[in-house]
Design a protein around this motif. Sequence first.
Motif, PDB file in Angstrom:
ATOM      1  N   ARG A 198      12.117  -2.353  -7.545  1.00  7.57           N
ATOM      2  CA  ARG A 198      11.524  -1.018  -7.527  1.00  7.57           C
ATOM      3  C   ARG A 198      10.015  -1.154  -7.634  1.00  7.57           C
ATOM      4  NH1 ARG A 198      15.091   3.043  -7.928  1.00  7.57           N
ATOM      5  NH2 ARG A 198      17.214   2.556  -8.601  1.00  7.57           N
ATOM      6  N   LEU A 199       9.327  -0.694  -6.608  1.00  5.43           N
ATOM      7  CA  LEU A 199       7.876  -0.764  -6.577  1.00  5.43           C
ATOM      8  C   LEU A 199       7.293   0.632  -6.705  1.00  5.43           C
ATOM      9  CD1 LEU A 199       7.288  -3.221  -3.580  1.00  5.43           C
ATOM     10  CD2 LEU A 199       7.205  -3.773  -6.012  1.00  5.43           C
ATOM     11  N   PRO A 200       6.095   0.746  -7.277  1.00  7.46           N
ATOM     12  CA  PRO A 200       5.407   2.040  -7.249  1.00  7.46           C
ATOM     13  C   PRO A 200       5.258   2.512  -5.808  1.00  7.46           C
ATOM     14  CG  PRO A 200       4.299   0.517  -8.737  1.00  7.46           C
ATOM     15  CD  PRO A 200       5.336  -0.285  -8.002  1.00  7.46           C
ATOM     16  N   ALA A 201       5.208   3.819  -5.618  1.00  8.51           N
ATOM     17  CA  ALA A 201       5.200   4.385  -4.266  1.00  8.51           C
ATOM     18  C   ALA A 201       4.073   3.821  -3.403  1.00  8.51           C
ATOM     19  CB  ALA A 201       5.095   5.904  -4.349  1.00  8.51           C
ATOM     20  N   ASP A 202       2.875   3.687  -3.970  1.00  8.45           N
ATOM     21  CA  ASP A 202       1.744   3.184  -3.186  1.00  8.45           C
ATOM     22  C   ASP A 202       1.977   1.745  -2.737  1.00  8.45           C
ATOM     23  OD1 ASP A 202       0.483   5.580  -3.463  1.00  8.45           O
ATOM     24  OD2 ASP A 202      -0.938   4.924  -5.003  1.00  8.45           O
ATOM     25  N   GLU A 203       2.538   0.933  -3.622  1.00 13.53           N
ATOM     26  CA  GLU A 203       2.810  -0.462  -3.273  1.00 13.53           C
ATOM     27  C   GLU A 203       3.902  -0.551  -2.215  1.00 13.53           C
ATOM     28  OE1 GLU A 203       3.451  -3.135  -6.517  1.00 13.53           O
ATOM     29  OE2 GLU A 203       1.904  -2.199  -7.762  1.00 13.53           O
ATOM     30  N   ARG A 204       4.915   0.305  -2.336  1.00 14.90           N
ATOM     31  CA  ARG A 204       5.989   0.292  -1.344  1.00 14.90           C
ATOM     32  C   ARG A 204       5.458   0.700   0.025  1.00 14.90           C
ATOM     33  NH1 ARG A 204      10.134  -2.525  -1.328  1.00 14.90           N
ATOM     34  NH2 ARG A 204      11.029  -1.683  -3.255  1.00 14.90           N
ATOM     35  N   ARG A 205       4.623   1.734   0.060  1.00 13.94           N
ATOM     36  CA  ARG A 205       4.043   2.167   1.333  1.00 13.94           C
ATOM     37  C   ARG A 205       3.213   1.042   1.948  1.00 13.94           C
ATOM     38  NH1 ARG A 205       3.309   7.459   2.908  1.00 13.94           N
ATOM     39  NH2 ARG A 205       1.211   6.933   3.639  1.00 13.94           N
ATOM     40  N   ALA A 206       2.424   0.372   1.118  1.00 11.59           N
ATOM     41  CA  ALA A 206       1.594  -0.726   1.622  1.00 11.59           C
ATOM     42  C   ALA A 206       2.463  -1.852   2.169  1.00 11.59           C
ATOM     43  CB  ALA A 206       0.684  -1.242   0.510  1.00 11.59           C
ATOM     44  N   GLN A 207       3.572  -2.138   1.483  1.00 15.65           N
ATOM     45  CA  GLN A 207       4.491  -3.180   1.950  1.00 15.65           C
ATOM     46  C   GLN A 207       5.080  -2.810   3.310  1.00 15.65           C
ATOM     47  OE1 GLN A 207       8.341  -3.078   0.311  1.00 15.65           O
ATOM     48  NE2 GLN A 207       8.824  -5.242   0.714  1.00 15.65           N
ATOM     49  N   LEU A 208       5.486  -1.563   3.453  1.00 16.59           N
ATOM     50  CA  LEU A 208       6.093  -1.125   4.708  1.00 16.59           C
ATOM     51  C   LEU A 208       5.076  -1.108   5.846  1.00 16.59           C
ATOM     52  CD1 LEU A 208       8.328   1.783   3.340  1.00 16.59           C
ATOM     53  CD2 LEU A 208       9.042  -0.536   3.970  1.00 16.59           C
ATOM     54  N   VAL A 209       3.857  -0.707   5.536  1.00 19.59           N
ATOM     55  CA  VAL A 209       2.803  -0.710   6.559  1.00 19.59           C
ATOM     56  C   VAL A 209       2.529  -2.135   7.025  1.00 19.59           C
ATOM     57  CG1 VAL A 209       0.323  -0.360   6.913  1.00 19.59           C
ATOM     58  CG2 VAL A 209       1.697   1.445   5.878  1.00 19.59           C
ATOM     59  N   GLU A 210       2.461  -3.072   6.090  1.00 23.18           N
ATOM     60  CA  GLU A 210       2.211  -4.464   6.465  1.00 23.18           C
ATOM     61  C   GLU A 210       3.371  -5.019   7.282  1.00 23.18           C
ATOM     62  OE1 GLU A 210      -0.318  -7.436   6.994  1.00 23.18           O
ATOM     63  OE2 GLU A 210      -0.786  -5.633   5.834  1.00 23.18           O
ATOM     64  N   SER A 211       4.591  -4.631   6.940  1.00 22.13           N
ATOM     65  CA  SER A 211       5.752  -5.054   7.728  1.00 22.13           C
ATOM     66  C   SER A 211       5.670  -4.492   9.141  1.00 22.13           C
ATOM     67  CB  SER A 211       7.045  -4.586   7.054  1.00 22.13           C
ATOM     68  OG  SER A 211       7.235  -5.233   5.809  1.00 22.13           O
ATOM     69  N   ALA A 212       5.281  -3.224   9.245  1.00 29.98           N
ATOM     70  CA  ALA A 212       5.147  -2.592  10.559  1.00 29.98           C
ATOM     71  C   ALA A 212       4.071  -3.288  11.385  1.00 29.98           C
ATOM     72  CB  ALA A 212       4.817  -1.112  10.395  1.00 29.98           C
TER      73      ALA A 212
END
Length: 218
Positions: A4-18
């Motif tokens: 479980r990551l904080p929302a900002d970290e999760r968004r950053a992870q998904l953006v980097e994956s994209a």
Amino acid sequence: MLNRLPADERRAQLVESAMGIAERTGINSVTIRAVAEEAGVSLGVVHYCFENKEALVAAMGEALVLQLSGALRYAFGTAQGDGDQSGLRGLREVLHSGLSNMWPLIEMTPNRQLLTYEITAYGLRQQAAGAELAGSIASLQYQTMDVEATAFLEETARYTGTTWTEPVEHIARFCLAVIDGIVLRWLVDRDGEAVIAQLDDAVQMIAMKAVEAETEQG
């Protein structure tokens, strides 16, 4: 179990994956499902962070703008050297140093540079189709570059005791248009030696738009 990551970290992870997907196979390959698989999360996690692909691409564009801004600040911030760099000669030296510092940052990330152009084109197409969120990315990208280039040119003139003969915002726009063309051509032919010559030419053209401050006053 999914961390479980904080929302900002999760968004950053998904953006980097994209961005990883887009760098390998292009922006059209970026889908909610592909990003979920790349990041190792469920579809629901991606949908929770991004309503649709347009929102995700917009976030990718914002991330690239921040990275670009940081790279420009680094390159331009280390342009001033030791010794006397006053007058037009000093102006040319600082301009050359700034552009030379910027180039390795571009050369090390060819796929990310290509992605920047892809997102710009994608954003413009989305804007024409009425998707304002994704469409705004192209404008944001160039507005950010304009701000950084204008600040660099203003500081360079102040530091070297020179004055621009045209509105500095216009010169910044011209400078960035030239660099845009140099980068795009390099992505096609990867001719680094030609880039060195082109950056030298760019410095000469930009410096022609300045005069020494005392000359203007006298």
